[in-house]
Design a protein around this motif. Structure first.
Motif, PDB file in Angstrom:
ATOM      1  N   VAL A  51       0.830  -1.198   0.000  1.00  0.00           N
ATOM      2  CA  VAL A  51       0.000   0.000   0.000  1.00  0.00           C
ATOM      3  C   VAL A  51       0.871   1.257   0.000  1.00  0.00           C
ATOM      4  O   VAL A  51       0.638   2.204  -0.764  1.00  0.00           O
ATOM      5  CB  VAL A  51      -0.948  -0.002   1.217  1.00  0.00           C
ATOM      6  N   THR A  52       1.895   1.255   0.851  1.00  0.00           N
ATOM      7  CA  THR A  52       2.718   2.448   1.024  1.00  0.00           C
ATOM      8  C   THR A  52       3.637   2.704  -0.162  1.00  0.00           C
ATOM      9  O   THR A  52       3.703   3.835  -0.675  1.00  0.00           O
ATOM     10  CB  THR A  52       3.573   2.326   2.302  1.00  0.00           C
ATOM     11  N   ASN A  53       4.338   1.685  -0.604  1.00  0.00           N
ATOM     12  CA  ASN A  53       5.423   1.873  -1.570  1.00  0.00           C
ATOM     13  C   ASN A  53       5.040   1.628  -3.022  1.00  0.00           C
ATOM     14  O   ASN A  53       5.762   2.058  -3.924  1.00  0.00           O
ATOM     15  CB  ASN A  53       6.605   0.969  -1.214  1.00  0.00           C
ATOM     16  N   GLN A  54       3.911   0.964  -3.279  1.00  0.00           N
ATOM     17  CA  GLN A  54       3.543   0.644  -4.657  1.00  0.00           C
ATOM     18  C   GLN A  54       2.213   1.242  -5.103  1.00  0.00           C
ATOM     19  O   GLN A  54       2.055   1.572  -6.283  1.00  0.00           O
ATOM     20  CB  GLN A  54       3.484  -0.887  -4.843  1.00  0.00           C
ATOM     21  N   ILE A  55       1.259   1.368  -4.186  1.00  0.00           N
ATOM     22  CA  ILE A  55      -0.096   1.790  -4.575  1.00  0.00           C
ATOM     23  C   ILE A  55      -0.305   3.293  -4.399  1.00  0.00           C
ATOM     24  O   ILE A  55      -0.632   3.998  -5.364  1.00  0.00           O
ATOM     25  CB  ILE A  55      -1.156   0.990  -3.786  1.00  0.00           C
ATOM     26  N   LEU A  56      -0.120   3.808  -3.200  1.00  0.00           N
ATOM     27  CA  LEU A  56      -0.396   5.221  -2.931  1.00  0.00           C
ATOM     28  C   LEU A  56       0.440   6.195  -3.771  1.00  0.00           C
ATOM     29  O   LEU A  56      -0.061   7.257  -4.148  1.00  0.00           O
ATOM     30  CB  LEU A  56      -0.217   5.524  -1.442  1.00  0.00           C
ATOM     31  N   PRO A  57       1.712   5.891  -4.095  1.00  0.00           N
ATOM     32  CA  PRO A  57       2.465   6.835  -4.934  1.00  0.00           C
ATOM     33  C   PRO A  57       1.854   7.091  -6.301  1.00  0.00           C
ATOM     34  O   PRO A  57       2.090   8.155  -6.899  1.00  0.00           O
ATOM     35  CB  PRO A  57       3.843   6.160  -5.067  1.00  0.00           C
ATOM     36  N   VAL A  58       1.046   6.148  -6.824  1.00  0.00           N
ATOM     37  CA  VAL A  58       0.472   6.321  -8.159  1.00  0.00           C
ATOM     38  C   VAL A  58      -0.441   7.541  -8.206  1.00  0.00           C
ATOM     39  O   VAL A  58      -0.520   8.234  -9.222  1.00  0.00           O
ATOM     40  CB  VAL A  58      -0.286   5.043  -8.579  1.00  0.00           C
ATOM     41  N   TRP A  59      -1.133   7.832  -7.096  1.00  0.00           N
ATOM     42  CA  TRP A  59      -1.997   9.018  -7.071  1.00  0.00           C
ATOM     43  C   TRP A  59      -1.190  10.281  -7.354  1.00  0.00           C
ATOM     44  O   TRP A  59      -1.599  11.125  -8.160  1.00  0.00           O
ATOM     45  CB  TRP A  59      -2.686   9.140  -5.708  1.00  0.00           C
ATOM     46  N   THR A  60      -0.042  10.419  -6.721  1.00  0.00           N
ATOM     47  CA  THR A  60       0.787  11.611  -6.924  1.00  0.00           C
ATOM     48  C   THR A  60       1.224  11.730  -8.373  1.00  0.00           C
ATOM     49  O   THR A  60       1.171  12.818  -8.974  1.00  0.00           O
ATOM     50  CB  THR A  60       2.021  11.560  -6.009  1.00  0.00           C
ATOM     51  N   TYR A  61       1.670  10.618  -8.954  1.00  0.00           N
ATOM     52  CA  TYR A  61       2.158  10.655 -10.338  1.00  0.00           C
ATOM     53  C   TYR A  61       1.030  10.987 -11.317  1.00  0.00           C
ATOM     54  O   TYR A  61       1.214  11.786 -12.255  1.00  0.00           O
ATOM     55  CB  TYR A  61       2.783   9.304 -10.710  1.00  0.00           C
ATOM     56  N   SER A  62      -0.136  10.376 -11.149  1.00  0.00           N
ATOM     57  CA  SER A  62      -1.240  10.632 -12.075  1.00  0.00           C
ATOM     58  C   SER A  62      -1.763  12.054 -11.918  1.00  0.00           C
ATOM     59  O   SER A  62      -2.105  12.720 -12.916  1.00  0.00           O
ATOM     60  CB  SER A  62      -2.370   9.626 -11.847  1.00  0.00           C
ATOM     61  N   TYR A  63      -1.821  12.543 -10.696  1.00  0.00           N
ATOM     62  CA  TYR A  63      -2.252  13.913 -10.444  1.00  0.00           C
ATOM     63  C   TYR A  63      -1.331  14.903 -11.153  1.00  0.00           C
ATOM     64  O   TYR A  63      -1.787  15.844 -11.823  1.00  0.00           O
ATOM     65  CB  TYR A  63      -2.260  14.141  -8.929  1.00  0.00           C
ATOM     66  N   LEU A  64      -0.020  14.695 -11.044  1.00  0.00           N
ATOM     67  CA  LEU A  64       0.944  15.577 -11.707  1.00  0.00           C
ATOM     68  C   LEU A  64       0.788  15.522 -13.217  1.00  0.00           C
ATOM     69  O   LEU A  64       0.793  16.553 -13.898  1.00  0.00           O
ATOM     70  CB  LEU A  64       2.365  15.190 -11.311  1.00  0.00           C
ATOM     71  N   ALA A  65       0.643  14.326 -13.761  1.00  0.00           N
ATOM     72  CA  ALA A  65       0.550  14.174 -15.217  1.00  0.00           C
ATOM     73  C   ALA A  65      -0.724  14.800 -15.774  1.00  0.00           C
ATOM     74  O   ALA A  65      -0.734  15.309 -16.906  1.00  0.00           O
ATOM     75  CB  ALA A  65       0.605  12.691 -15.586  1.00  0.00           C
ATOM     76  N   LEU A  66      -1.797  14.790 -14.992  1.00  0.00           N
ATOM     77  CA  LEU A  66      -3.090  15.245 -15.499  1.00  0.00           C
ATOM     78  C   LEU A  66      -3.390  16.704 -15.188  1.00  0.00           C
ATOM     79  O   LEU A  66      -4.244  17.311 -15.854  1.00  0.00           O
ATOM     80  CB  LEU A  66      -4.208  14.371 -14.895  1.00  0.00           C
ATOM     81  N   LEU A  67      -2.717  17.289 -14.203  1.00  0.00           N
ATOM     82  CA  LEU A  67      -3.120  18.602 -13.701  1.00  0.00           C
ATOM     83  C   LEU A  67      -3.099  19.683 -14.771  1.00  0.00           C
ATOM     84  O   LEU A  67      -4.088  20.407 -14.954  1.00  0.00           O
ATOM     85  CB  LEU A  67      -2.223  19.013 -12.525  1.00  0.00           C
ATOM     86  N   PHE A  68      -1.988  19.836 -15.496  1.00  0.00           N
ATOM     87  CA  PHE A  68      -1.887  20.931 -16.466  1.00  0.00           C
ATOM     88  C   PHE A  68      -2.853  20.759 -17.639  1.00  0.00           C
ATOM     89  O   PHE A  68      -3.591  21.692 -17.969  1.00  0.00           O
ATOM     90  CB  PHE A  68      -0.453  21.082 -16.960  1.00  0.00           C
ATOM     91  N   PRO A  69      -2.892  19.581 -18.310  1.00  0.00           N
ATOM     92  CA  PRO A  69      -3.860  19.447 -19.409  1.00  0.00           C
ATOM     93  C   PRO A  69      -5.304  19.591 -18.950  1.00  0.00           C
ATOM     94  O   PRO A  69      -6.132  20.177 -19.661  1.00  0.00           O
ATOM     95  CB  PRO A  69      -3.587  18.043 -19.977  1.00  0.00           C
ATOM     96  N   VAL A  70      -5.624  19.079 -17.751  1.00  0.00           N
ATOM     97  CA  VAL A  70      -6.990  19.208 -17.257  1.00  0.00           C
ATOM     98  C   VAL A  70      -7.311  20.668 -16.942  1.00  0.00           C
ATOM     99  O   VAL A  70      -8.426  21.137 -17.182  1.00  0.00           O
ATOM    100  CB  VAL A  70      -7.196  18.312 -16.010  1.00  0.00           C
ATOM    101  N   PHE A  71      -6.325  21.411 -16.424  1.00  0.00           N
ATOM    102  CA  PHE A  71      -6.517  22.836 -16.134  1.00  0.00           C
ATOM    103  C   PHE A  71      -6.914  23.591 -17.403  1.00  0.00           C
ATOM    104  O   PHE A  71      -7.847  24.410 -17.391  1.00  0.00           O
ATOM    105  CB  PHE A  71      -5.233  23.415 -15.533  1.00  0.00           C
ATOM    106  N   LEU A  72      -6.214  23.318 -18.502  1.00  0.00           N
ATOM    107  CA  LEU A  72      -6.535  23.989 -19.765  1.00  0.00           C
ATOM    108  C   LEU A  72      -7.867  23.497 -20.337  1.00  0.00           C
ATOM    109  O   LEU A  72      -8.679  24.299 -20.819  1.00  0.00           O
ATOM    110  CB  LEU A  72      -5.411  23.754 -20.777  1.00  0.00           C
TER     111      LEU A  72
END
Length: 473
Positions: A51-72
């Motif tokens: 949960v700590t080292n493999q699953i939860l980090p994916v949220w941070t990565y996907s949020y970063l990847a999606l934030l700018f295009p979704v903002f526009l």
């Protein structure tokens, strides 16, 4: 029927009620406080390390990847389609949580949840596009109140169902699925906006008003500020962008991006805004990291399979304390130009102390208390920072600066996640992670305490020198 549609499209009440209902049901997630016990329990049988080292980090990565295009896209599509996308993502998130199994499936859950958080910008931006500027303060308070009430109700309801009715975490997630499905349905009934902040601007006569009337609507009593000359240029809104009939869409997009980059340059040319934004980005990165992994620490201190779990009660109390401290800021008369950086340093030091307490103690109640203090201090400071930034900016530039500060925060959080949390990095134990987070906030506190001390000494020396010169004359 047509007259009814016309009346509802013109009225501010109808879209406000629908968007508040959407926000309430999207935030009313009683299972969220019990995510880690659910994943590590008999339903999913995952380990704490997975949960700590493999699953939860994916949220941070996907949020970063999606934030700018979704903002526009949020602005380009005029909000409603993005709210529908958020609803679909919420439904998919909880369908997978309920019925999928394995590390890969839960990583997909975190990806869709990253989409949910990336699209949250549409919730607050939508209402400004369908109501008049005179009603911004009122409708913003309604929108914020609906989500705060929903978060509190969800946490209390989840705790009561777990502690008193012995409801399983699976059924808590089923209740959450029903709630987010209602949010998705509410989004269908929202009127489609005819304008947006950047891509679909009206002409100059309809441009948004100045920030002292709309930009920081959460409080009626603003802290006093003294604007410098660079703040004046930062405060002026961008020139309205219109798409001529024969212009190509990609050239219009390029013009908007160029204008946004100029606006950012003007905003950050103000030293005052730069310092407040620096704290915002640094502290928000640390705050999101702590909130993302706090349940894992609680489960380590008091394993959910053998101990009573009070996550919901703690989250409800934390939300309440955060609301109280945020409201209190509006009634405190302080010269934030003089004492703002010192406040940032002192309360960041308190955040660091709370995190160190959570690291050094083995008592779950001390961990709960540390979390309550940590969240209350952060909510106090982020409210002050919001006021100090918003008071100098137009609504458009405030939205732009808000988005960019959060983007920088997310970049910092991603770096911390890759180095500290991810199994491909150091993959540190959850307890050691909180030692790192405490040290991180101690560095933030040190930066602003040193900066505030230097500023106060410089001001005192300058005043003494001016007094001496006047005496000599």
């Amino acid at each position: 029927m047509d007259s009814w549609k016309e009346a509802t499209s013109r009225s501010w009440i109808y879209p406000t009620v629908i968007i508040c209902a959407n926000g309430f049901f999207a935030t009313m997630r009683p299972s969220e406080s019990f995510l880690t016990p659910y994943l590590t329990g008999s339903d999913k049988n995952l380990t704490i390390e997975e949960v700590t080292n493999q699953i939860l980090p994916v949220w941070t990565y996907s949020y970063l990847a999606l934030l700018f295009p979704v903002f526009l896209l949020t602005d380009y599509l005029r909000y409603k389609p993005v709210l529908l996308l958020q609803g679909i993502s919420l439904v998919l998130t909880w369908l997978l949580l309920l019925f999928a199994h394995g590390v890969l499936a839960m990583q997909l859950v975190e990806f869709f949840y990253g989409m949910v958080t990336a699209t949250e910008v549409a919730y607050y931006a939508y209402i400004y596009s369908v109501v008049s500027a005179q009603r911004y303060q009122r409708v913003t308070s309604y929108c914020r109140s609906s989500t705060l009430v929903a978060a509190t109700v969800a946490a209390v309801l989840g705790q009561l169902l777990v502690s008193l009715a012995d409801v399983s975490y699976f059924y808590l997630n089923a209740i959450t699925l029903a709630s987010v499905s209602l949010a998705f349905l509410c989004a269908f009934f929202l009127p489609m906006p005819q304008k947006s902040m950047f891509f679909h601007r009206k002409d100059a006569s309809q441009s948004l008003p100045e920030p002292h009337r709309v930009a920081a609507p959460a409080a009626s009593d603003r802290p006093s500020t003294q604007e410098d000359t660079s703040s004046d240029s930062a405060g002026r809104g961008p020139a309205p962008q219109q798409l001529p009939g024969n212009a190509k869409p990609h050239s219009h997009l390029l013009r908007v991006l160029v204008q946004l980059s100029r606006d950012l340059r003007d905003c950050y040319s103000s030293r005052k805004l730069l310092y407040w934004s620096l704290w915002w980005a640094l502290a928000t990165a640390g705050f999101n990291q702590v909130v993302n992994y706090i349940q894992v620490l609680w489960d380590f201190r008091a394993p959910s399979h053998s101990s009573a779990v009070y996550n919901g009660a703690v989250e409800a109390l934390a939300t309440f304390l955060g609301s109280v401290t945020s409201m209190a800021v509006g009634y405190v008369k302080v010269n934030w130009d003089l004492f703002g950086e010192m406040a940032l340093g002192i309360f960041s030091a308190m955040d660091a102390g709370s995190l160190f307490l959570m690291y050094f103690t083995g008592n779950i109640w001390a961990c709960y208390a540390g979390y309550l203090a940590f969240k209350a201090c952060y909510m106090l400071l982020i409210t002050i920072a919001t006021f100090q930034i918003a008071v100098n900016l137009s609504m458009e530039r405030y939205a732009l600066m808000f988005g960019f500060n959060n983007f920088v925060a997310l970049v910092i959080q991603t770096i911390v996640t890759v180095v500290v949390v991810d199994s491909r990095g150091l993959g540190l134990h959850i307890s050691t992670q909180f030692l790192i987070y405490g040290s991180y906030f101690a560095v933030i506190a040190g930066i602003f305490l040193i900066r505030s001390t230097y500023t106060m000494i410089s001001t005192k020396c300058r005043n003494t020198s001016e007094a001496g010169e006047s005496t000599g004359h």
